[in-house]
Design an enzyme around this catalytic site. Structure first.
Site, PDB file in Angstrom:
ATOM      1  N   HIS A   1      66.254  36.695  32.181  1.00 34.03           N
ATOM      2  CA  HIS A   1      66.609  35.273  32.276  1.00 34.03           C
ATOM      3  C   HIS A   1      66.138  34.722  33.606  1.00 34.03           C
ATOM      4  O   HIS A   1      65.883  35.466  34.555  1.00 34.03           O
ATOM      5  CB  HIS A   1      68.122  35.075  32.127  1.00 34.03           C
ATOM      6  CG  HIS A   1      68.918  35.449  33.355  1.00 34.03           C
ATOM      7  ND1 HIS A   1      69.221  34.538  34.353  1.00 34.03           N
ATOM      8  CD2 HIS A   1      69.469  36.628  33.752  1.00 34.03           C
ATOM      9  CE1 HIS A   1      69.921  35.142  35.296  1.00 34.03           C
ATOM     10  NE2 HIS A   1      70.088  36.406  34.972  1.00 34.03           N
ATOM     11  N   CYS A   2      65.983  33.380  33.650  1.00 38.12           N
ATOM     12  CA  CYS A   2      65.689  32.701  34.909  1.00 38.12           C
ATOM     13  C   CYS A   2      66.826  31.724  35.170  1.00 38.12           C
ATOM     14  O   CYS A   2      67.956  31.970  34.748  1.00 38.12           O
ATOM     15  CB  CYS A   2      64.328  32.014  34.853  1.00 38.12           C
ATOM     16  SG  CYS A   2      64.219  30.753  33.575  1.00 38.12           S
ATOM     17  N   ALA A   3      66.556  30.612  35.815  1.00 39.32           N
ATOM     18  CA  ALA A   3      67.641  29.706  36.206  1.00 39.32           C
ATOM     19  C   ALA A   3      68.209  28.920  35.036  1.00 39.32           C
ATOM     20  O   ALA A   3      69.344  28.449  35.108  1.00 39.32           O
ATOM     21  CB  ALA A   3      67.144  28.734  37.267  1.00 39.32           C
TER      22      ALA A   3
ATOM     23  N   ARG B   1      67.031  29.627  31.325  1.00 39.39           N
ATOM     24  CA  ARG B   1      66.743  30.076  29.972  1.00 39.39           C
ATOM     25  C   ARG B   1      66.748  31.592  29.827  1.00 39.39           C
ATOM     26  O   ARG B   1      66.472  32.312  30.771  1.00 39.39           O
ATOM     27  CB  ARG B   1      65.407  29.497  29.511  1.00 39.39           C
ATOM     28  CG  ARG B   1      64.237  29.930  30.350  1.00 39.39           C
ATOM     29  CD  ARG B   1      63.046  28.996  30.242  1.00 39.39           C
ATOM     30  NE  ARG B   1      63.062  27.978  31.266  1.00 39.39           N
ATOM     31  CZ  ARG B   1      61.983  27.347  31.717  1.00 39.39           C
ATOM     32  NH1 ARG B   1      60.817  27.606  31.207  1.00 39.39           N
ATOM     33  NH2 ARG B   1      62.082  26.447  32.653  1.00 39.39           N
TER      34      ARG B   1
END
Length: 657
Positions: free
Chosen positions: A26-28, A30
């Site tokens: 995951h990122c910030a 999604r």
């Protein structure tokens, strides 16, 4: 039960179960999945999950947009699935398994040229301005501007320097970009590029007019090597760049670390420079010439009308597949070989056609305020040369406007090519693309632009009313019926003032998050943000490293990678401060955080510092985004400032339900 447990269980089921997940990270904002079989993902069911704000597939990754709370969601997904996550870089590496060889090659080409696009655009704009100064005959002046003004003649001569730099020294940018992409020593890539365009070499532009006996050469006794430069040549630079990168990777494995600083660069650079001038350069030049000649022949032959119509029709689908990145290299090669390109004008016209189809949707769906938040910015970005928000946000959703735009693009491209419209530079698309067009063909290009506006608009209206290629967008039975984003017809009377009078709203003051240039979030070069999948907001291109709180509230989240901070205001507004685009890959290196979770902040509070130079060197955009992520509570957003702003300066208000 965790906050997102049910949603996580549902998502696990709808992506095809644990056995269908090759990797997850995951990122910030999604979740990023690499799926063994992407066809097993039930997108319609995933879209119905309450926590999911949207989804898309990119570079072999199936990305599900969650929002501010993605880290919490991710932890609960790991708990219910029993799958250990991987880093984003590992996930990208696994994702390549979902790409066939052609897609991988195109992805590499895109990664090489993407960092060069801003410079190419600037160069194209400058060359377009110089076209106006030295190419247009003004009757009132009896000649060109430079012929009648010492000042503008000096400006024109000076602008040659930055305008031509990117094109003359393009091999330096290409070899640097390859070194960066391959994770090898970037300065060696730069040095290699310089050896291809050194002033000691015969300029590539002069080779055709220089007699064979006058071409300088290195004499090794047993052999002679011509001293020819490769200014503006694409393929020779790419071949040399990859050879350098692979040699460096090879020698790193076998040369002891204690002496690697000396011998790895030596054994990598010298053989590559020699090979570039003996083998790779001549071969690459020949291949590049073949490609450009084939394209140019197709566009100047007796069936040029067919070639250009097909290219104009298919360019938008090429954008979807990523194959359009190949045209950058072809365009640059055409300019190197012929001094101009007949391909780029058709690309600019395709941009306009897609925007015109969206304009028709805005007209047909007028009154649909929710969709207009996507469609209006998408149309503007199309007319300025960026089509992805329009295609993915509107045209592909309904299909028929996308096809209408393809037809309009094909007709406009065919007309432009029949009129021999050529561009002196690339990078300037959409309506401003006329600046790159040769002056003598401005009139036919203007007519082509009109075709690219009228035909897609008209066909979009006709397709909808006739039900052609239209499966999800019903036609209103009578005037005054509005279409919701889901295609449901509602009567405007249902929105009478008396119905909304009971809705209580408050306003939340928004402040500049940094010093710099403010811009609409729709102009951000990331479809998740520009299409407002995460929510409305704004962005600032910072002029210094200091990042401040855009609202008064409490810090709810500081991401481990330090590139994003969540804030909750007293009125219940959830605000995400996102520093840079795709900077999660930098793993916190350029950021210094000065606040903690639970800390109260005001617009005078320094949240963080971002090393702008480090972000730029990593090939990332420095935009600082302020996103209102709980969009269900946001009734509206108004920005009152434009241009240069300063931190602590009030720039607008958000209306909260």
């Amino acid at each position: 039960m965790g906050k997102y447990q049910q949603d996580a269980e549902k998502l696990l089921k709808e992506v095809g179960g644990k056995e269908n997940i090759a990797a997850v990270s995951h990122c910030a904002t999604r979740m990023r999945f690499v799926l063994n079989d992407p066809e097993k993902a039930n997108e319609s069911a995933i879209e119905d999950i309450p926590s999911v704000k949207g989804m898309f597939t990119n570079a072999g990754q199936f990305q599900v947009i969650i929002g501010n709370d993605v880290s919490t969601f991710y932890n609960e997904f790991v708990a219910v699935s029993g799958i250990e996550g991987v880093s984003k870089e590992q996930s990208k590496a696994v994702a390549k398994q979902n790409l066939h060889p052609i897609q991988r090659a195109i992805a590499v080409l895109a990664e090489i040229f993407t960092p060069l696009i801003p410079a190419i655009i600037v160069g194209g704009l400058i060359l377009g301005f110089r076209n106006v100064l030295e190419g247009i005959q003004f009757e009132s002046l009896g000649g060109t501007i430079v012929e009648h003004s010492t000042f503008w003649n000096g400006v024109n001569a000076f602008l040659w320097l930055p305008g031509e730099a990117i094109f003359h020294f393009l091999p330096v940018g290409i070899t640097w970009s390859i070194a960066k992409k391959m994770g090898t020593t970037q300065i060696l890539g730069i040095v290699l590029g310089i050896t291809l365009v050194s002033p000691q070499l015969l300029n590539a532009y002069s080779v055709a007019t220089t007699a064979a006996g006058d071409i300088p050469f290195w004499d090794f006794g047993f052999a002679q090597v011509q001293m020819i430069g490769y200014q503006a040549q694409v393929i020779p630079a790419m071949l040399a760049g990859f050879m350098l990168a692979y040699l460096e990777i090879f020698f790193r494995k076998y040369i002891p670390q204690s002496i690697s600083m000396i011998f790895v660069p030596l054994f990598s650079l010298l053989p590559t420079v020699l090979a570039a001038h003996v083998i790779l350069g001549p071969v690459g030049w020949t291949i590049g010439s073949w490609i450009s000649n084939i394209v140019n022949m197709g566009l100047t032959s007796s069936i040029s009308w067919l070639f250009s119509a097909v290219f104009g029709f298919l360019y938008a689908p090429l954008v979807i597949t990523g194959l359009h990145h190949m045209t950058n290299a072809i365009d640059m090669q055409l300019i190197a070989d012929f001094g101009s390109t007949n391909l780029w004008p058709m690309i600019a016209l395709s941009n306009i056609a897609q925007g015109s189809a969206v304009l028709a949707i805005i007209f047909l769906h007028r009154g649909n305020k929710k969709e207009e938040q996507i469609s209006i910015p998408a149309m503007i970005s199309c007319y300025l040369g960026v089509t992805e928000p329009a295609m993915f946000g509107i045209n592909l959703k309904y299909v028929y406007p996308f096809v209408a735009a393809m037809i309009g693009s094909g007709l406009a491209g065919m007309f432009a090519n029949l009129m021999d419209v050529r561009a002196n530079a690339i990078g300037v698309g959409g309506l401003p693309g006329i600046l790159a067009i040769q002056i003598q063909t401005w009139l036919p290009f203007t007519i082509a632009m009109i075709i690219a506006i009228i035909v897609p608009f008209g066909l979009t209206v006709v397709f909808r009313r006739k039900g052609i290629l239209n499966k999800i967008d019903p036609v209103a039975a009578n005037e005054g019926v509005l279409q919701t984003a889901e295609g449901i017809s509602v009567q405007p009377e249902s929105f009478a003032a008396g119905d909304t009078a009971t809705v209580q709203t408050v306003t939340e003051e928004l402040f500049a998050v940094a010093d710099g240039q403010i811009k609409a979030i729709s102009d951000v070069e990331d479809p998740v943000f520009s299409q407002k999948m995460m929510g409305d907001g704004y962005a600032i291109v910072p002029s210094n490293k200091k990042i401040y709180a855009p609202v008064a509230g409490v810090v709810t989240n500081v991401f481990e990678t330090k590139h994003a901070i969540g804030i909750l205001t007293r009125e219940g507004l959830e605000v995400l401060v996102h520093m840079g685009l795709d900077t999660v890959e930098l793993k916190g290196a350029p950021f210094k955080i000065f606040v903690e979770k639970g800390e109260e902040v005001t617009p005078t509070t320094l949240l963080a510092e971002m090393d702008i130079e480090a972000v730029v060197q990593a090939g990332k955009k420095t935009d600082v985004l302020v996103v209102l992520t709980n969009s269900e509570k946001v009734a509206g957003l108004s920005l009152e400032k434009s241009g240069e702003v300063h931190h602590e300066e009030a720039i607008g208000q958000a209306t909260i339900k």
